[in-house]
Design a protein around this motif. Structure first.
Motif, PDB file in Angstrom:
ATOM      1  N   SER A 443      48.885   2.166  66.201  1.00  0.00           N
ATOM      2  CA  SER A 443      47.852   1.323  65.609  1.00  0.00           C
ATOM      3  C   SER A 443      46.472   1.956  65.749  1.00  0.00           C
ATOM      4  O   SER A 443      46.230   2.784  66.623  1.00  0.00           O
ATOM      5  CB  SER A 443      47.858  -0.056  66.269  1.00  0.00           C
ATOM      6  N   SER A 444      45.573   1.547  64.842  1.00  0.00           N
ATOM      7  CA  SER A 444      44.174   1.978  64.869  1.00  0.00           C
ATOM      8  C   SER A 444      44.036   3.484  64.831  1.00  0.00           C
ATOM      9  O   SER A 444      43.393   4.111  65.678  1.00  0.00           O
ATOM     10  CB  SER A 444      43.455   1.405  66.100  1.00  0.00           C
ATOM     11  N   ASN A 445      44.670   4.093  63.819  1.00  0.00           N
ATOM     12  CA  ASN A 445      44.532   5.516  63.550  1.00  0.00           C
ATOM     13  C   ASN A 445      44.127   5.694  62.089  1.00  0.00           C
ATOM     14  O   ASN A 445      43.559   4.775  61.486  1.00  0.00           O
ATOM     15  CB  ASN A 445      45.829   6.252  63.887  1.00  0.00           C
ATOM     16  N   GLN A 446      44.415   6.855  61.510  1.00  0.00           N
ATOM     17  CA  GLN A 446      44.058   7.133  60.124  1.00  0.00           C
ATOM     18  C   GLN A 446      45.296   7.516  59.317  1.00  0.00           C
ATOM     19  O   GLN A 446      45.249   8.386  58.456  1.00  0.00           O
ATOM     20  CB  GLN A 446      43.008   8.258  60.077  1.00  0.00           C
ATOM     21  N   LEU A 447      46.380   6.844  59.585  1.00  0.00           N
ATOM     22  CA  LEU A 447      47.650   7.166  58.957  1.00  0.00           C
ATOM     23  C   LEU A 447      47.771   6.507  57.582  1.00  0.00           C
ATOM     24  O   LEU A 447      47.273   5.394  57.359  1.00  0.00           O
ATOM     25  CB  LEU A 447      48.804   6.705  59.857  1.00  0.00           C
ATOM     26  N   THR A 448      48.468   7.193  56.671  1.00  0.00           N
ATOM     27  CA  THR A 448      48.746   6.656  55.339  1.00  0.00           C
ATOM     28  C   THR A 448      50.242   6.411  55.202  1.00  0.00           C
ATOM     29  O   THR A 448      51.002   6.526  56.167  1.00  0.00           O
ATOM     30  CB  THR A 448      48.255   7.626  54.257  1.00  0.00           C
ATOM     31  N   ASN A 466      46.208  -1.632  61.431  1.00  0.00           N
ATOM     32  CA  ASN A 466      44.876  -1.040  61.352  1.00  0.00           C
ATOM     33  C   ASN A 466      44.925   0.450  61.026  1.00  0.00           C
ATOM     34  O   ASN A 466      44.356   1.279  61.733  1.00  0.00           O
ATOM     35  CB  ASN A 466      44.101  -1.283  62.658  1.00  0.00           C
ATOM     36  N   ASN A 467      45.646   0.789  59.958  1.00  0.00           N
ATOM     37  CA  ASN A 467      45.666   2.148  59.430  1.00  0.00           C
ATOM     38  C   ASN A 467      45.263   2.100  57.957  1.00  0.00           C
ATOM     39  O   ASN A 467      44.546   1.181  57.545  1.00  0.00           O
ATOM     40  CB  ASN A 467      47.050   2.777  59.625  1.00  0.00           C
ATOM     41  N   GLN A 468      45.701   3.050  57.174  1.00  0.00           N
ATOM     42  CA  GLN A 468      45.330   3.117  55.763  1.00  0.00           C
ATOM     43  C   GLN A 468      46.574   3.168  54.875  1.00  0.00           C
ATOM     44  O   GLN A 468      46.620   3.878  53.874  1.00  0.00           O
ATOM     45  CB  GLN A 468      44.448   4.341  55.516  1.00  0.00           C
ATOM     46  N   SER A 489      46.496  -5.418  58.906  1.00  0.00           N
ATOM     47  CA  SER A 489      45.219  -4.725  58.708  1.00  0.00           C
ATOM     48  C   SER A 489      45.407  -3.359  58.071  1.00  0.00           C
ATOM     49  O   SER A 489      44.885  -2.347  58.556  1.00  0.00           O
ATOM     50  CB  SER A 489      44.475  -4.596  60.052  1.00  0.00           C
ATOM     51  N   ASN A 490      46.168  -3.315  56.984  1.00  0.00           N
ATOM     52  CA  ASN A 490      46.306  -2.106  56.193  1.00  0.00           C
ATOM     53  C   ASN A 490      45.855  -2.408  54.759  1.00  0.00           C
ATOM     54  O   ASN A 490      45.018  -3.291  54.553  1.00  0.00           O
ATOM     55  CB  ASN A 490      47.756  -1.599  56.241  1.00  0.00           C
TER      56      ASN A 490
END
Length: 818
Positions: A443-448, A466-468, A489-490
């Protein structure tokens, strides 16, 4: 006990009995909260049956027995954070049920004792006592479990009255501390000892050593020592053998590194199993350590590592280094080689950690909130027993390198990589996770969405919030063991299917971009027991209806319903809960709507057709059309006729079956004598060459009146109906009074056809002349009729005899059919 004391007790007893006799017993309150009311004294209106009384955070400076004598049921009393300077326990003489008494954070410097037999919790910490306020009466408080004290000095004799008590916790606050007599704390019999030392003084390490011999759990706050290492009082080996502490916590520690090492060694050699140091600052008194000191430091740490110890867990939290030119490799190496089960180094600005050189005993590692990077534990095969690894809030960037970091951790079950800088390189990036990994927090990284190409195959719990991530791609590797998936939260626009997660039981997809969730989710995910889909920007439309039906059929599988499910679009429904949003099946089912519209159209057409047929609307339309066309032709073709004005007094409309009466009675009586009336009759006045309808319209237009001879024969004649229609049209278009009705024979209402509704209306609203059967009344009838049609025609008009003769020709005989 002196005489004054006896009088005081007697007075209090008398007042107590008197109060119980006059105080009402109907009140039921058991809790009274007066905290933070800026009170300067105890309120007088406290309910008599109060069990819990909170008077904390006020300005009370004095206590009196009269204030508590009326509270016999009082069990809990909180007087902390006030301005009390003297304490007399006798004010609680009549509160025999009192079990909890908190007088901490006052200015008490003197206390007068009194036994409170049922007291379990007594807190006198953070006050101004010079010596410990332990009096003889404390020795018979056999229920006492928690004892909070404060003092400026501690002597061995201070605890003599409580040495036999089995205490659970002793809390000591030692502000402005000046004296400690060694071994004083060992007189206590407590399981837990908590000491808060003066914040601006050198710590007395005898408190640490004696505390370790006194209790199983020891916590000390404010360890500061600014003297030289040579002055540090290292304990004797005999003292170490007598320690019984198993849980040791040091909070707010500011020491030289060499002193810290001595404390580490002390804990290492003792029975301590769980050692925690929080808010640690280690420093050195020199800018650069000499080679000798490095060798000495290394030797000491080697002893710490190689010794057989009972320590299981070491925790370092909020560590700051004020030592310059420090060789960190030595520190990392020694920590990595520790033979303990659990190691936590939290918030220490640590940029790296070395891989153990030999097989490690670590089962739990927590290096959260540091500066670790992707190079951590690469090609490290000595952490085979590690089960939990927490690396949140670091600087990891490559998910692939994280996966390779775990490949030799054969026992790893849980990995926390949340709040890092992780990115995934897509399908070209290879990942190799350990097969044992069951729970993964990313969680809370910049992963797609390409992260699904780089996941452990045996994962059972996966946190990707909480990523993308915008979607769950199709064709990804199946994660058959996955039970719980968190995608909150994506950027997802719809519920994901379970093609790759056949065993999924819990799905969290809150706070995404879902407008209209798919209604077939539970069909594609039959194993799901809980769906968390709230806090999305739902669009309340027809597409959402299926999802609402899904909720009703899910049997409580939708978590957070209905509070977390609110419409955001359209604006007029913003804030409306989904459970309150309803549309009819007809409004949302296009097929049903089309079928319904078609049926209604057919019904409407059928009704209109029926009414048209019943009311003979086509006939009226046809007549109106003919009237319009006739008027148009007359306007263009005969301008001279338009200017001729009235030519006849009356136009006669009658049925051919009534022609004998018209020819033998009506015409002769009206056209004879003085003031004869000029009548327009179809047989003599219709113009050859024009249509019958045109002749009718022209005759009605050129006649002042229209006389209708009504009889059962009249209503059976279609041409009579035409003449009545056009005459009625003139009546309304010219706002004239031109109709004269003669009832030749009575007409029953049932005989009149439905399309003759105008005739019915005329007969109901207008006065008509009825042909009398008695001959004596004929003269009056003709007089009335003459009066009704009396008018002076234009004098310039001359009768055209030839037109009258031509009207009797055979071209007009078609009209006589009526």
């Amino acid at each position: 006990m002196g005489p004054l004391t006896s009088i005081y007790v007697f007075t209090c007893a008398f007042l107590f009995i008197l109060w119980n006799n006059i105080q009402p017993t109907v009140e039921n309150e058991i809790t009274a909260n007066y905290s933070g009311h800026l009170l300067t004294e105890v309120p007088k209106n406290i309910p008599v049956h109060t069990h819990i009384l909170d008077l904390s955070h006020n300005r009370i400076s004095e206590l009196s027995a009269l204030e508590f004598i009326s509270l016999p049921d009082l069990q809990v009393l909180n007087l902390s954070h006030n301005l009390i300077t003297e304490l007399d326990f006798r004010v609680f003489t009549f509160n025999q049920d009192l079990e909890y008494l908190d007088l901490s954070h006052n200015n008490i410097w003197k206390a007068y004792c009194q036994m409170l037999a049922r007291l379990r919790h007594l807190d006198l910490s953070f006050n101004k006592f010079t010596v410990l306020p332990i009096c003889q009466e404390f020795g018979i408080m056999f229920h006492l479990e928690y004892l909070g004290l404060s003092a400026m000095m501690i002597r061995r004799s201070d605890f003599r009255y409580v040495t036999h008590l089995q205490l659970n916790t002793v809390f000591l606050t030692l502000e402005d501390f000046s004296l400690y007599e060694p071994l004083s704390l060992t007189a206590l019999n407590t399981r837990s000892l908590h000491i808060v030392f003066a914040a601006n003084q050198n710590f007395n390490f005898s408190l640490l050593y004696d505390g370790m011999r006194t209790s199983e759990s020891l916590k000390i706050v404010n360890l500061r020592y600014n003297s030289s290492h040579r002055d540090f009082p290292f304990p004797s080996l005999d003292l170490l053998k007598k320690t019984k502490v198993t849980e040791l916590m040091l909070d707010t520690v500011d020491l030289e590194w060499t002193v810290i090492l001595e404390i580490f060694l002390l804990a290492w050699y003792s029975p301590v199993e769980h050692f925690t140091v929080r808010n640690l600052i280690f420093r050195g008194r020199v800018v650069k350590l000499t080679e000798y000191k490095l060798v000495s430091l290394s030797s000491s740490l080697e002893q710490l590592i190689s010794s057989g110890v009972s320590m299981k867990a070491l925790t370092l939290e909020h560590v700051r280094n004020k030592m310059y030119y420090f060789n960190q490799e030595i520190l990392y190496r020694q920590f990595s080689e520790m033979n303990i089960d659990s190691l936590t180094i939290h918030d220490a600005c640590m940029p790296h950690m070395l891989c153990p050189k030999r097989a490690s005993l670590f089962r739990y590692l927590n290096f959260s909130r540091n500066a670790l990077t992707d190079e951590l534990f690469q090609n490290c095969d000595t952490l085979a027993d590690l089960k939990l690894l927490i690396l949140r809030r670091n600087k990891f960037q490559s998910l692939s390198k994280v996966s390779f970091m775990t490949r030799h951790m054969k026992s790893l079950k849980y990995l926390d990589m949340s709040n890092n800088l992780l990115r995934n390189g897509g399908a070209k990036e290879r990942c190799h996770w350990t097969d044992s990994l069951a729970e993964l927090d990313l969680s809370s990284n910049q992963l797609t969405e390409s992260v699904f190409e780089c996941l452990p195959v045996n994962i059972s719990r996966l946190d990707l919030q909480n990523n993308q991530i915008a979607s769950v791609p199709k064709g990804i590797a199946e994660l058959n063991s996955l039970k719980e998936l968190n995608l909150a939260s994506n950027r997802l626009a719809d519920l994901p299917g379970c093609r790759a997660f056949v065993g999924l039981q819990i799905l969290n997809i809150e706070r995404n971009l879902i407008l209209t969730p798919s209604a077939d989710f539970f069909e594609s995910c039959p194993s799901v027991k809980e769906l968390q889909a709230g806090q999305n920007p739902f669009k309340c439309s027809c597409e959402l209806q299926d999802f609402l039906h899904l909720e009703r059929q899910s049997g409580g599988k939708l978590s957070g319903w209905p509070e977390a499910y609110v419409c955001q679009y359209p604006e007029d429904l913003s804030g409306t809960q989904l459970k309150d949003f309803h549309l009819t099946e007809l409004a949302c089912n296009t097929t049903l709507l089309l079928v319904t519209a078609l049926l209604l159209t057919l019904v409407l057409v059928a009704v209109v057709a029926f009414l048209c047929i019943y009311l003979d609307v086509p006939w009226y339309v046809r007549m109106l059309w003919q009237w319009t066309q006739t008027k148009r032709r007359a306007w263009h073709d005969s301008p001279e006729e338009r200017e001729s004005g009235l030519q006849f007094h009356a136009f006669i409309s009658y049925s051919e079956r009534d022609s004998l009466w018209v020819k033998n009675e009506l015409i002769p009586n009206l056209e004879k004598g003085e003031g004869c009336i000029r009548l327009c009759q179809h047989e003599r006045n219709f113009i050859p060459g024009k249509s019958i309808v045109e002749n009718i319209i022209n005759c009605i237009e050129k006649s002042y009146r229209s006389i209708f001879v009504l009889s059962p024969n009249f209503v059976q004649s279609e041409w009579c109906h035409y003449e009545l229609y056009f005459a009625h049209h003139k009546l309304f278009s010219e706002n004239s009074n031109s109709l004269i009705l003669i009832l030749l024979e009575p007409i029953p209402s049932y005989v009149i056809p439905a399309r003759y509704h105008k005739l019915k209306a005329l007969m109901a609203k207008r006065t008509y002349l009825e042909w009398p059967k008695e001959r004596s009344k004929h003269a009056l009838f003709w007089a009335n009729l003459r009066a009704a049609i009396s008018i002076k025609l234009p004098t310039s008009f001359e009768t055209n005899e030839e037109q009258s003769d031509v009207a009797s020709t055979s071209s007009i005989t078609q009209h006589l059919i009526k």
